[in-house]
Design a protein around this motif. Structure first.
Motif, PDB file in Angstrom:
ATOM      1  N   GLY A 147       0.760  -1.245   0.000  1.00 30.14           N
ATOM      2  CA  GLY A 147       0.000   0.000   0.000  1.00 30.14           C
ATOM      3  C   GLY A 147       0.790   1.294   0.000  1.00 30.14           C
ATOM      4  N   SER A 148       2.111   1.223  -0.148  1.00 28.51           N
ATOM      5  CA  SER A 148       2.885   2.471  -0.158  1.00 28.51           C
ATOM      6  C   SER A 148       3.184   2.894  -1.590  1.00 28.51           C
ATOM      7  N   LEU A 149       3.185   4.216  -1.819  1.00 29.33           N
ATOM      8  CA  LEU A 149       3.558   4.731  -3.144  1.00 29.33           C
ATOM      9  C   LEU A 149       5.006   5.220  -3.150  1.00 29.33           C
ATOM     10  N   SER A 150       5.691   5.041  -2.047  1.00 28.80           N
ATOM     11  CA  SER A 150       7.072   5.534  -1.949  1.00 28.80           C
ATOM     12  C   SER A 150       8.033   4.665  -2.764  1.00 28.80           C
ATOM     13  N   LYS A 151       8.969   5.332  -3.426  1.00 30.65           N
ATOM     14  CA  LYS A 151       9.966   4.635  -4.251  1.00 30.65           C
ATOM     15  C   LYS A 151      10.817   3.702  -3.382  1.00 30.65           C
ATOM     16  N   ASP A 152      11.200   4.182  -2.203  1.00 34.43           N
ATOM     17  CA  ASP A 152      12.067   3.393  -1.312  1.00 34.43           C
ATOM     18  C   ASP A 152      11.258   2.808  -0.155  1.00 34.43           C
ATOM     19  N   SER A 153      10.131   2.261  -0.463  1.00 35.18           N
ATOM     20  CA  SER A 153       9.185   1.831   0.560  1.00 35.18           C
ATOM     21  C   SER A 153       9.692   0.690   1.453  1.00 35.18           C
ATOM     22  N   ARG A 154       9.580   0.893   2.758  1.00 31.94           N
ATOM     23  CA  ARG A 154       9.873  -0.197   3.701  1.00 31.94           C
ATOM     24  C   ARG A 154       8.703  -1.170   3.762  1.00 31.94           C
ATOM     25  N   THR A 155       7.513  -0.668   3.543  1.00 32.17           N
ATOM     26  CA  THR A 155       6.354  -1.575   3.499  1.00 32.17           C
ATOM     27  C   THR A 155       6.570  -2.621   2.406  1.00 32.17           C
ATOM     28  N   CYS A 197       2.009  -3.732   9.272  1.00 29.27           N
ATOM     29  CA  CYS A 197       1.889  -2.305   9.541  1.00 29.27           C
ATOM     30  C   CYS A 197       3.294  -1.705   9.673  1.00 29.27           C
ATOM     31  N   ASN A 198       3.590  -0.716   8.859  1.00 30.26           N
ATOM     32  CA  ASN A 198       4.935  -0.146   8.861  1.00 30.26           C
ATOM     33  C   ASN A 198       4.892   1.352   9.145  1.00 30.26           C
ATOM     34  N   ALA A 199       5.641   1.757  10.184  1.00 27.70           N
ATOM     35  CA  ALA A 199       5.617   3.164  10.593  1.00 27.70           C
ATOM     36  C   ALA A 199       7.041   3.692  10.757  1.00 27.70           C
ATOM     37  N   GLY A 200       7.139   4.995  11.008  1.00 27.77           N
ATOM     38  CA  GLY A 200       8.447   5.577  11.267  1.00 27.77           C
ATOM     39  C   GLY A 200       8.903   5.282  12.681  1.00 27.77           C
ATOM     40  N   GLY A 201       8.006   5.500  13.626  1.00 23.68           N
ATOM     41  CA  GLY A 201       8.344   5.306  15.039  1.00 23.68           C
ATOM     42  C   GLY A 201       7.728   4.041  15.593  1.00 23.68           C
ATOM     43  N   ASN A 202       8.058   3.767  16.849  1.00 25.94           N
ATOM     44  CA  ASN A 202       7.552   2.511  17.421  1.00 25.94           C
ATOM     45  C   ASN A 202       6.334   2.709  18.318  1.00 25.94           C
ATOM     46  N   MET A 207       0.630  -1.973   5.067  1.00 29.74           N
ATOM     47  CA  MET A 207       0.027  -0.674   5.399  1.00 29.74           C
ATOM     48  C   MET A 207       1.057   0.317   5.935  1.00 29.74           C
ATOM     49  N   PRO A 208       1.351   1.384   5.201  1.00 30.61           N
ATOM     50  CA  PRO A 208       2.192   2.436   5.770  1.00 30.61           C
ATOM     51  C   PRO A 208       1.356   3.279   6.733  1.00 30.61           C
ATOM     52  N   VAL A 209       1.933   3.701   7.834  1.00 29.33           N
ATOM     53  CA  VAL A 209       1.204   4.557   8.782  1.00 29.33           C
ATOM     54  C   VAL A 209       1.419   6.021   8.410  1.00 29.33           C
ATOM     55  N   TYR A 210       0.317   6.695   8.157  1.00 32.88           N
ATOM     56  CA  TYR A 210       0.338   8.145   7.939  1.00 32.88           C
ATOM     57  C   TYR A 210      -0.589   8.762   8.985  1.00 32.88           C
ATOM     58  N   CYS A 211      -0.095   9.725   9.737  1.00 38.96           N
ATOM     59  CA  CYS A 211      -0.919  10.445  10.732  1.00 38.96           C
ATOM     60  C   CYS A 211      -1.684   9.466  11.614  1.00 38.96           C
ATOM     61  N   PHE A 212      -0.959   8.479  12.125  1.00 38.73           N
ATOM     62  CA  PHE A 212      -1.505   7.487  13.061  1.00 38.73           C
ATOM     63  C   PHE A 212      -2.667   6.669  12.484  1.00 38.73           C
TER      64      PHE A 212
HETATM   65  C1  LIG Z   1       2.403  12.039   5.713  1.00 39.66           C
HETATM   66  C2  LIG Z   1       3.136  11.091   6.636  1.00 39.66           C
HETATM   67  C3  LIG Z   1       2.610  10.826   7.884  1.00 39.66           C
HETATM   68  C4  LIG Z   1       3.272   9.960   8.747  1.00 39.66           C
HETATM   69  N1  LIG Z   1       2.723   9.690   9.971  1.00 39.66           N
HETATM   70  C5  LIG Z   1       3.343   8.838  10.804  1.00 39.66           C
HETATM   71  C6  LIG Z   1       2.769   8.531  12.088  1.00 39.66           C
HETATM   72  O1  LIG Z   1       1.703   8.989  12.469  1.00 39.66           O
HETATM   73  N2  LIG Z   1       3.449   7.669  12.899  1.00 39.66           N
HETATM   74  C7  LIG Z   1       4.650   7.125  12.543  1.00 39.66           C
HETATM   75  O2  LIG Z   1       5.225   6.361  13.323  1.00 39.66           O
HETATM   76  N3  LIG Z   1       5.191   7.371  11.321  1.00 39.66           N
HETATM   77  C8  LIG Z   1       4.565   8.200  10.447  1.00 39.66           C
HETATM   78  N4  LIG Z   1       5.113   8.471   9.212  1.00 39.66           N
HETATM   79  C9  LIG Z   1       6.333   7.756   8.802  1.00 39.66           C
HETATM   80  C10 LIG Z   1       5.985   6.577   7.868  1.00 39.66           C
HETATM   81  O3  LIG Z   1       5.100   5.666   8.510  1.00 39.66           O
HETATM   82  C11 LIG Z   1       7.254   5.859   7.456  1.00 39.66           C
HETATM   83  O4  LIG Z   1       8.039   6.745   6.670  1.00 39.66           O
HETATM   84  C12 LIG Z   1       7.018   4.554   6.728  1.00 39.66           C
HETATM   85  O5  LIG Z   1       8.277   3.988   6.395  1.00 39.66           O
HETATM   86  C13 LIG Z   1       6.183   4.773   5.476  1.00 39.66           C
HETATM   87  O6  LIG Z   1       6.084   3.540   4.760  1.00 39.66           O
HETATM   88  P1  LIG Z   1       6.877   3.332   3.378  1.00 39.66           P
HETATM   89  O7  LIG Z   1       8.352   3.412   3.691  1.00 39.66           O
HETATM   90  O8  LIG Z   1       6.476   1.985   2.930  1.00 39.66           O
HETATM   91  O9  LIG Z   1       6.427   4.402   2.447  1.00 39.66           O
HETATM   92  C14 LIG Z   1       4.480   9.333   8.344  1.00 39.66           C
HETATM   93  C15 LIG Z   1       5.002   9.610   7.070  1.00 39.66           C
HETATM   94  C16 LIG Z   1       4.352  10.472   6.221  1.00 39.66           C
HETATM   95  C17 LIG Z   1       4.930  10.751   4.851  1.00 39.66           C
END
Ligand SMILES: Cc1cc2nc3c(=O)[nH]c(=O)nc-3n(C[C@H](O)[C@H](O)[C@H](O)COP(=O)(O)O)c2cc1C
Length: 173
Positions: A9-17, A108-113, A77-82
């Motif tokens: 579900g990610s559109l990022s070029k370097d997607s971790r998802t 579920c893949n996010a930036g933080g834990n 699933m990338p996490v955006y805005c929780f």
């Molecule tokens: C618009 C946006 C919102 C984000 N919101 C969150 C968030 O709420 N919590 C979090 O832990 N990471 C958040 N992130 C970080 C992404 O979850 C993280 O970069 C993740 O690797 C995205 O998946 P992808 O690498 O497959 O694209 C956000 C990133 C973006 C671009």
């Protein structure tokens, strides 16, 4: 024959998802579970505006067909805005009719834990809209689980293996 469709579900070029989805594909292969990946980056993704399915483009209609033919799903699933990222939510808005009464796993893949509960948003959407049963465990990863070579966390790999076992048990019932 079991047919598991993974939705990246990610559109990022370097997607971790996408890395997480690839790892899960390898785990499915080790268990000889038939699977295919639908990567949203490969689609000419349209916005959902409530029109009927036949009015969407060929990519969206083909995606719907693939979902319809699958017995189970794994959502990357990338996490955006929780919560669920916009593009993935939009994709589900168009295709949820093809998911009814099936089962799904969540990667579920996010930036933080600390955004783990974002996966519950996806569970809720799938359950309420399409009566999809979400199998456990849900897999969660964050930046710290990756290095330049890819997914390095043994904990996340072990969760993937557990999720795949649950799927295998389901198909062997
Ligand atoms: C618009 C946006 C919102 C984000 N919101 C969150 C968030 O709420 N919590 C979090 O832990 N990471 C958040 N992130 C970080 C992404 O979850 C993280 O970069 C993740 O690797 C995205 O998946 P992808 O690498 O497959 O694209 C956000 C990133 C973006 C671009």
């Amino acid at each position: 024959m079991a047919k598991i469709l993974m939705i990246q579900g990610s559109l990022s070029k370097d997607s971790r998802t996408a890395i997480l989805v690839r790892e899960t594909g390898q785990a499915l292969e080790r268990r000889h579970l038939e699977h295919e990946t639908l990567d949203l980056r490969d689609l000419d993704l349209q916005f959902c505006d409530g029109r009927s399915l036949k009015e969407y483009n060929r990519d969206m209609q083909n995606a719907y067909k693939k979902l319809d033919q699958a017995r189970a799903f794994i959502f990357g699933m990338p996490v955006y805005c929780f919560s669920v990222s916009g593009p993935l939510k939009n994709f589900i808005d168009i295709t949820s009719g093809a998911m009814e009464n099936k089962i799904a796993g969540i990667l579920c893949n996010a930036g933080g834990n600390r955004s783990y509960m974002a996966s519950a948003e996806l569970s809720k959407i799938l359950a309420y809209e399409s009566q999809v049963t979400v199998i456990q465990p849900t897999v969660y990863s964050s930046y710290e689980d990756y290095d330049e070579e890819g997914l390095m966390s043994e904990k996340v790999k072990s969760k993937i293996a557990d999720m795949v076992s649950t799927l295998e048990n389901y198909f062997n019932k």
